[in-house]
Design a protein around this motif. Structure first.
Motif, PDB file in Angstrom:
ATOM      1  N   TYR A  69      22.679  19.726 136.989  1.00  0.00           N
ATOM      2  CA  TYR A  69      23.634  20.441 136.140  1.00  0.00           C
ATOM      3  C   TYR A  69      24.662  19.472 135.563  1.00  0.00           C
ATOM      4  CZ  TYR A  69      21.880  24.553 138.635  1.00  0.00           C
ATOM      5  OH  TYR A  69      21.080  25.519 139.184  1.00  0.00           O
ATOM      6  N   PRO A  70      25.259  19.826 134.424  1.00  0.00           N
ATOM      7  CA  PRO A  70      26.348  18.987 133.909  1.00  0.00           C
ATOM      8  C   PRO A  70      27.521  18.970 134.898  1.00  0.00           C
ATOM      9  CG  PRO A  70      25.638  20.597 132.259  1.00  0.00           C
ATOM     10  CD  PRO A  70      24.958  20.965 133.552  1.00  0.00           C
ATOM     11  N   PRO A  71      28.274  17.881 134.954  1.00  0.00           N
ATOM     12  CA  PRO A  71      29.445  17.828 135.840  1.00  0.00           C
ATOM     13  C   PRO A  71      30.455  18.924 135.470  1.00  0.00           C
ATOM     14  CG  PRO A  71      28.966  15.672 134.914  1.00  0.00           C
ATOM     15  CD  PRO A  71      28.090  16.654 134.205  1.00  0.00           C
ATOM     16  N   VAL A  72      31.154  19.417 136.481  1.00  0.00           N
ATOM     17  CA  VAL A  72      32.171  20.459 136.280  1.00  0.00           C
ATOM     18  C   VAL A  72      33.513  19.921 136.753  1.00  0.00           C
ATOM     19  CG1 VAL A  72      32.950  22.759 136.970  1.00  0.00           C
ATOM     20  CG2 VAL A  72      30.512  22.336 136.567  1.00  0.00           C
ATOM     21  N   TYR A  73      34.520  20.022 135.892  1.00  0.00           N
ATOM     22  CA  TYR A  73      35.881  19.692 136.292  1.00  0.00           C
ATOM     23  C   TYR A  73      36.485  20.897 136.999  1.00  0.00           C
ATOM     24  CZ  TYR A  73      36.030  15.420 133.541  1.00  0.00           C
ATOM     25  OH  TYR A  73      35.795  14.177 133.059  1.00  0.00           O
ATOM     26  N   TYR A  74      37.118  20.650 138.141  1.00  0.00           N
ATOM     27  CA  TYR A  74      37.874  21.663 138.867  1.00  0.00           C
ATOM     28  C   TYR A  74      39.333  21.246 138.812  1.00  0.00           C
ATOM     29  CZ  TYR A  74      33.885  24.134 140.915  1.00  0.00           C
ATOM     30  OH  TYR A  74      32.759  24.898 141.101  1.00  0.00           O
ATOM     31  N   LEU A  75      40.180  22.129 138.292  1.00  0.00           N
ATOM     32  CA  LEU A  75      41.613  21.850 138.190  1.00  0.00           C
ATOM     33  C   LEU A  75      42.365  22.660 139.240  1.00  0.00           C
ATOM     34  CD1 LEU A  75      40.435  21.034 135.386  1.00  0.00           C
ATOM     35  CD2 LEU A  75      42.624  21.677 134.424  1.00  0.00           C
ATOM     36  N   PRO A  76      43.410  22.085 139.821  1.00  0.00           N
ATOM     37  CA  PRO A  76      44.202  22.866 140.780  1.00  0.00           C
ATOM     38  C   PRO A  76      44.737  24.129 140.106  1.00  0.00           C
ATOM     39  CG  PRO A  76      44.904  20.568 140.751  1.00  0.00           C
ATOM     40  CD  PRO A  76      43.955  20.748 139.601  1.00  0.00           C
ATOM     41  N   LYS A  77      44.706  25.249 140.837  1.00  0.00           N
ATOM     42  CA  LYS A  77      45.263  26.493 140.288  1.00  0.00           C
ATOM     43  C   LYS A  77      46.711  26.286 139.867  1.00  0.00           C
ATOM     44  CE  LYS A  77      42.685  30.098 142.620  1.00  0.00           C
ATOM     45  NZ  LYS A  77      42.798  31.187 143.595  1.00  0.00           N
ATOM     46  N   SER A  78      47.423  25.435 140.587  1.00  0.00           N
ATOM     47  CA  SER A  78      48.834  25.198 140.277  1.00  0.00           C
ATOM     48  C   SER A  78      49.029  24.538 138.914  1.00  0.00           C
ATOM     49  CB  SER A  78      49.476  24.344 141.375  1.00  0.00           C
ATOM     50  OG  SER A  78      48.813  23.087 141.465  1.00  0.00           O
ATOM     51  N   ALA A  79      47.959  23.977 138.331  1.00  0.00           N
ATOM     52  CA  ALA A  79      48.062  23.346 137.007  1.00  0.00           C
ATOM     53  C   ALA A  79      47.963  24.370 135.886  1.00  0.00           C
ATOM     54  CB  ALA A  79      46.965  22.297 136.838  1.00  0.00           C
ATOM     55  N   VAL A  80      47.586  25.610 136.220  1.00  0.00           N
ATOM     56  CA  VAL A  80      47.410  26.672 135.230  1.00  0.00           C
ATOM     57  C   VAL A  80      48.543  27.677 135.392  1.00  0.00           C
ATOM     58  CG1 VAL A  80      45.845  28.441 134.350  1.00  0.00           C
ATOM     59  CG2 VAL A  80      44.910  26.363 135.363  1.00  0.00           C
ATOM     60  N   ASP A  81      49.162  28.056 134.287  1.00  0.00           N
ATOM     61  CA  ASP A  81      50.224  29.062 134.313  1.00  0.00           C
ATOM     62  C   ASP A  81      49.664  30.341 134.934  1.00  0.00           C
ATOM     63  OD1 ASP A  81      52.166  30.989 133.842  1.00  0.00           O
ATOM     64  OD2 ASP A  81      52.341  30.556 131.696  1.00  0.00           O
ATOM     65  N   PRO A  82      50.217  30.811 136.067  1.00  0.00           N
ATOM     66  CA  PRO A  82      49.679  32.015 136.704  1.00  0.00           C
ATOM     67  C   PRO A  82      49.758  33.253 135.810  1.00  0.00           C
ATOM     68  CG  PRO A  82      51.687  31.282 137.823  1.00  0.00           C
ATOM     69  CD  PRO A  82      51.345  30.246 136.803  1.00  0.00           C
ATOM     70  N   ALA A  83      50.624  33.231 134.804  1.00  0.00           N
ATOM     71  CA  ALA A  83      50.736  34.377 133.899  1.00  0.00           C
ATOM     72  C   ALA A  83      49.482  34.556 133.051  1.00  0.00           C
ATOM     73  CB  ALA A  83      51.960  34.226 132.994  1.00  0.00           C
ATOM     74  N   GLU A  85      34.308  14.417 143.569  1.00  0.00           N
ATOM     75  CA  GLU A  85      35.067  13.174 143.450  1.00  0.00           C
ATOM     76  C   GLU A  85      36.355  13.432 142.687  1.00  0.00           C
ATOM     77  OE1 GLU A  85      33.078  11.011 139.666  1.00  0.00           O
ATOM     78  OE2 GLU A  85      31.696  11.532 141.278  1.00  0.00           O
ATOM     79  N   LYS A  86      37.297  12.532 142.837  1.00  0.00           N
ATOM     80  CA  LYS A  86      38.537  12.618 142.069  1.00  0.00           C
ATOM     81  C   LYS A  86      38.237  12.223 140.627  1.00  0.00           C
ATOM     82  CE  LYS A  86      41.825  11.747 145.734  1.00  0.00           C
ATOM     83  NZ  LYS A  86      42.969  10.927 146.167  1.00  0.00           N
ATOM     84  N   ALA A  87      38.803  12.956 139.675  1.00  0.00           N
ATOM     85  CA  ALA A  87      38.665  12.582 138.264  1.00  0.00           C
ATOM     86  C   ALA A  87      39.392  11.258 138.059  1.00  0.00           C
ATOM     87  CB  ALA A  87      39.237  13.665 137.360  1.00  0.00           C
ATOM     88  N   PRO A  88      38.894  10.411 137.159  1.00  0.00           N
ATOM     89  CA  PRO A  88      39.469   9.080 137.004  1.00  0.00           C
ATOM     90  C   PRO A  88      40.822   9.032 136.306  1.00  0.00           C
ATOM     91  CG  PRO A  88      37.721   9.418 135.426  1.00  0.00           C
ATOM     92  CD  PRO A  88      37.722  10.611 136.323  1.00  0.00           C
ATOM     93  N   GLY A  89      41.293  10.156 135.785  1.00  0.00           N
ATOM     94  CA  GLY A  89      42.582  10.161 135.099  1.00  0.00           C
ATOM     95  C   GLY A  89      42.982  11.575 134.743  1.00  0.00           C
ATOM     96  N   PRO A  90      43.983  11.735 133.891  1.00  0.00           N
ATOM     97  CA  PRO A  90      44.459  13.068 133.533  1.00  0.00           C
ATOM     98  C   PRO A  90      43.392  13.873 132.800  1.00  0.00           C
ATOM     99  CG  PRO A  90      45.591  11.381 132.257  1.00  0.00           C
ATOM    100  CD  PRO A  90      44.715  10.674 133.225  1.00  0.00           C
ATOM    101  N   VAL A  91      43.413  15.188 133.032  1.00  0.00           N
ATOM    102  CA  VAL A  91      42.488  16.108 132.391  1.00  0.00           C
ATOM    103  C   VAL A  91      43.318  17.226 131.755  1.00  0.00           C
ATOM    104  CG1 VAL A  91      40.598  17.747 132.777  1.00  0.00           C
ATOM    105  CG2 VAL A  91      40.639  15.579 134.017  1.00  0.00           C
ATOM    106  N   ASP A 101      46.795  15.533 136.756  1.00  0.00           N
ATOM    107  CA  ASP A 101      46.312  14.227 137.201  1.00  0.00           C
ATOM    108  C   ASP A 101      45.523  14.378 138.496  1.00  0.00           C
ATOM    109  OD1 ASP A 101      47.542  12.751 135.134  1.00  0.00           O
ATOM    110  OD2 ASP A 101      49.453  12.766 136.202  1.00  0.00           O
ATOM    111  N   SER A 102      45.294  15.628 138.924  1.00  0.00           N
ATOM    112  CA  SER A 102      44.656  15.897 140.216  1.00  0.00           C
ATOM    113  C   SER A 102      43.346  16.666 140.084  1.00  0.00           C
ATOM    114  CB  SER A 102      45.617  16.688 141.114  1.00  0.00           C
ATOM    115  OG  SER A 102      46.809  15.976 141.303  1.00  0.00           O
ATOM    116  N   ALA A 103      42.650  16.497 138.988  1.00  0.00           N
ATOM    117  CA  ALA A 103      41.373  17.193 138.798  1.00  0.00           C
ATOM    118  C   ALA A 103      40.288  16.579 139.671  1.00  0.00           C
ATOM    119  CB  ALA A 103      40.956  17.139 137.334  1.00  0.00           C
ATOM    120  N   LEU A 104      39.293  17.390 139.960  1.00  0.00           N
ATOM    121  CA  LEU A 104      38.109  16.957 140.686  1.00  0.00           C
ATOM    122  C   LEU A 104      36.901  17.099 139.768  1.00  0.00           C
ATOM    123  CD1 LEU A 104      38.743  18.900 144.025  1.00  0.00           C
ATOM    124  CD2 LEU A 104      39.321  16.514 143.505  1.00  0.00           C
TER     125      LEU A 104
END
Length: 129
Positions: A48-62, A19-25, A38-41
């Motif tokens: 199991y406990p819920p797991v947040y998945y963040l777009p790779k683009s939200a993380v500095d590739p460095a 599901e879409k996360a309800p707000g910013p993560v 603002d696009s976490a899942l």
């Protein structure tokens, strides 16, 4: 507020929803922000406990580099694992994982990272329900 379910998979005894996360993560370590989106899942899998998945683009590739670990989930597919260079030095190895080619029915997590919260002093801050 009802969550927007993007996908359902698994079995009756091992249900999975995305599901879409309800707000910013925000993901942080030692007070330093590693990612904010603002696009976490949220992936909910069986008991199991819920797991947040963040777009790779939200993380500095460095800060990301491939780890040697590869795992397999019969419900999601093969997971590539990632090292995370931590603020102030050090590396979480592995610190995250991703399903580059997830099994049909879990395609919404493609391009996203799940994080090992025990490897980071992560703080997720979705809005209160």
């Amino acid at each position: 507020m009802t969550a927007e379910i993007l996908e359902r998979a698994g079995t009756p005894t091992h249900p999975i929803t995305v599901e879409k996360a309800p707000g910013p993560v925000t993901l942080s370590r030692g007070g330093a922000v590693l990612a904010r989106t603002d696009s976490a899942l949220i992936l909910r899998e069986a008991a199991y406990p819920p797991v947040y998945y963040l777009p790779k683009s939200a993380v500095d590739p460095a800060v990301l580099s491939p780890a040697e670990k590869v795992t397999h989930c019969p419900y999601k597919g093969d997971a590539a694992h990632w090292k995370i260079a931590l603020p102030g030095g050090g590396v979480a190895d592995p610190g995250a994982w991703s399903y580059e080619e997830p099994i049909e029915g879990m395609t919404s997590i493609r391009g996203h990272l799940g994080f090992y919260l025990n490897a980071l002093d992560a703080a997720f801050d979705p809005p209160a329900a």
